[in-house]
Write an enzyme that holds these catalytic residues in place. Structure first.
Site, PDB file in Angstrom:
ATOM      1  N   ASP A   1       0.333  -0.984  -0.056  1.00 15.99           N
ATOM      2  CA  ASP A   1      -0.061   0.176   0.482  1.00 15.99           C
ATOM      3  C   ASP A   1       1.083   1.250  -0.277  1.00 15.99           C
ATOM      4  OD1 ASP A   1       0.465  -0.124   2.477  1.00 15.99           O
ATOM      5  OD2 ASP A   1      -1.147   0.735   3.571  1.00 15.99           O
TER       6      ASP A   1
ATOM      7  N   ASP B   1       6.884   0.264   2.410  1.00 17.71           N
ATOM      8  CA  ASP B   1       6.146  -0.445   1.497  1.00 17.71           C
ATOM      9  C   ASP B   1       7.687  -0.893   0.467  1.00 17.71           C
ATOM     10  OD1 ASP B   1       4.091   0.387   2.686  1.00 17.71           O
ATOM     11  OD2 ASP B   1       3.160  -1.166   1.995  1.00 17.71           O
TER      12      ASP B   1
ATOM     13  N   ASP C   1      -2.446   3.267   2.705  1.00 23.01           N
ATOM     14  CA  ASP C   1      -1.818   4.699   2.770  1.00 23.01           C
ATOM     15  C   ASP C   1      -0.670   5.005   1.909  1.00 23.01           C
ATOM     16  OD1 ASP C   1      -0.239   5.440   5.121  1.00 23.01           O
ATOM     17  OD2 ASP C   1       0.583   4.275   5.937  1.00 23.01           O
TER      18      ASP C   1
ATOM     19  N   TRP D   1       0.245  10.922   5.216  1.00 27.22           N
ATOM     20  CA  TRP D   1       0.570   9.815   5.096  1.00 27.22           C
ATOM     21  C   TRP D   1       0.372   9.089   4.097  1.00 27.22           C
ATOM     22  CZ3 TRP D   1      -0.838   6.499   9.856  1.00 27.22           C
ATOM     23  CH2 TRP D   1      -0.718   7.538  11.108  1.00 27.22           C
TER      24      TRP D   1
ATOM     25  N   THR E   1       1.341  -6.026   2.936  1.00 25.84           N
ATOM     26  CA  THR E   1       2.220  -5.240   3.906  1.00 25.84           C
ATOM     27  C   THR E   1       1.308  -4.063   4.171  1.00 25.84           C
ATOM     28  OG1 THR E   1       3.532  -4.191   2.189  1.00 25.84           O
ATOM     29  CG2 THR E   1       4.552  -6.560   3.512  1.00 25.84           C
TER      30      THR E   1
ATOM     31  N   ASN F   1      -2.969  -1.144   9.960  1.00 23.09           N
ATOM     32  CA  ASN F   1      -3.112  -2.257   8.675  1.00 23.09           C
ATOM     33  C   ASN F   1      -4.644  -2.084   8.662  1.00 23.09           C
ATOM     34  OD1 ASN F   1      -1.487  -1.209   6.581  1.00 23.09           O
ATOM     35  ND2 ASN F   1       0.035  -2.694   7.301  1.00 23.09           N
TER      36      ASN F   1
ATOM     37  N   TRP G   1       8.473  -2.120   9.742  1.00 19.38           N
ATOM     38  CA  TRP G   1       7.433  -2.452   9.169  1.00 19.38           C
ATOM     39  C   TRP G   1       7.582  -3.656   8.827  1.00 19.38           C
ATOM     40  CZ3 TRP G   1       6.150   2.560   9.679  1.00 19.38           C
ATOM     41  CH2 TRP G   1       5.860   3.521  10.795  1.00 19.38           C
ATOM     42  N   ASP G   2       7.040  -3.170   7.369  1.00 16.95           N
ATOM     43  CA  ASP G   2       7.021  -4.145   6.388  1.00 16.95           C
ATOM     44  C   ASP G   2       7.922  -4.980   5.620  1.00 16.95           C
ATOM     45  OD1 ASP G   2       4.592  -3.121   6.150  1.00 16.95           O
ATOM     46  OD2 ASP G   2       5.373  -1.571   4.669  1.00 16.95           O
TER      47      ASP G   2
END
Ligand code: AGV
Ligand code: CA
Length: 321
Positions: A13, A18, A43, A82, A132, A181, A254-255
């Site tokens: 996303d 990502d 996002d 964002w 993700t 998410n 994170w992803d």
């Protein structure tokens, strides 16, 4: 004796991390082969994110990986600020020398959620999905194609959930227990939890260990002769000041951690017997609750099920990787 690279579908996303995740997946052809990419309008501004994705693919010589844009909508949208952050990646000169007219040759006209099914349907073996963003696309195919779809998915590696830690949602009327998410489309989490699809969660519990630090980015400098490293360092640099501006909640990988754990199992400790359910409505919507206590299935919560989850990571090994 090298094993065959594992095939994956990348469902992202368009966040800053990502895109670094895309670089990671493309940079390890001996380990992984990306057969298709679907992008959710979560996002990101999806038209920007699709362009950025195509430019990265073309800059790195991957001109035949198909890219499709999902049309599924938000339940709880991400903040606009964002969603525009990906523009900082899209404008990079490094990816803008490619011919804009050639970019669309691997852009699929079909909506991303339908193309995801097309990708699954045409594989000879069950395939892993690296998800993700919100689970909307995965939930869509499960809703439409049921067990037939579930049987075609080897595992969904999903960045999402917050099990034993606070969530990261700060939103009027929400209690803050959910990860974003999951919160973007809580019903989708419910659909996936109510299915039999194998899930490997990479929750905030473990992503909290891997903030994007100056040291991580400086290290790409030693590899400045390599396009992947320059791109990764450039993309991460867009969020580097967060460790000082918002030390309590910096930008995390994170992803990227999610894909890294898939590619290198020794980076992470995975448990395979986590029992949890998902809250689909109300002030905790999007929360994934780990509990062995028996909880009644209702319209508010999914059924209780067993999933895998990554619960520990060696942060230094991840940064090295
Ligand atoms: O909750 C983490 C997910 C990841 O997939 N996203 C960002 C990552 O791509 C949402 C998110 C949480 N906090 C954010 C997020 C923030 N401060 N800025 C942008 N996105
Ligand atoms: Ca994301």
């Amino acid at each position: 004796t090298a094993a065959k690279p594992q095939k994956v579908i990348f469902d992202h996303d368009g966040g800053i991390d990502d895109f670094v995740t895309l670089l990671l997946l493309l940079s390890k052809p001996e380990l992984v082969s990306v057969v298709g990419i679907t992008i959710l309008d979560a996002d990101c501004r999806v038209e920007v994110a699709a362009n950025t994705t195509l430019k990265l693919l073309h800059s790195l010589g991957f001109k035949d990986i198909p890219v499709a844009i999902s049309t599924l909508p938000a339940i709880n949208p991400f903040p606009d600020i964002w969603r525009w952050s990906g523009l900082a990646v899209d404008v990079q000169p490094l990816i803008n020398y490619v011919d804009p007219n050639s970019l669309n040759q691997n852009l699929v006209q079909q909506p991303g959620q339908d193309f995801l099914w097309e990708l699954l349907r045409t594989q000879l073996e069950p395939i892993t999905i690296v998800a993700t963003g919100p689970l909307s696309n995965v939930a869509y195919i499960l809703t439409h194609y049921g067990d037939e779809a579930a049987a075609r998915i080897k595992e969904v590696w999903w960045m999402g959930g917050a099990l034993y830690v606070q969530g990261n949602v700060d939103y009027p009327g929400h209690d803050g227990s959910a990860e974003w998410n999951a919160f973007w489309d809580p019903a989708a989490v419910g659909v996936v939890w109510n299915s039999s699809v194998p899930i490997v969660m990479v929750p905030l519990d473990v992503t909290n260990r891997v903030p994007v630090t100056p040291d991580l980015i400086y290290r790409f400098g030693r590899q400045a002769g390599h396009l992947y490293s320059v791109l990764a360092g450039t993309i991460w640099s867009k969020v580097i000041s967060w460790v000082y501006e918002r030390p309590h909640e910096p930008y995390f990988a994170w992803d990227t951690l999610t894909a890294a754990c898939l590619l290198s199992r020794q980076l992470c400790t995975r448990v395979d017997d986590l029992v949890s359910y998902a809250v689909v409505s109300g002030p905790s919507q999007g929360r994934v609750v780990a509990t062995n206590q028996c909880v009644a299935h209702s319209s508010e919560v999914s059924r209780q099920r067993t999933t895998a989850a990554v619960m520990q990571v060696d942060a230094e090994e991840f940064y090295d990787f």
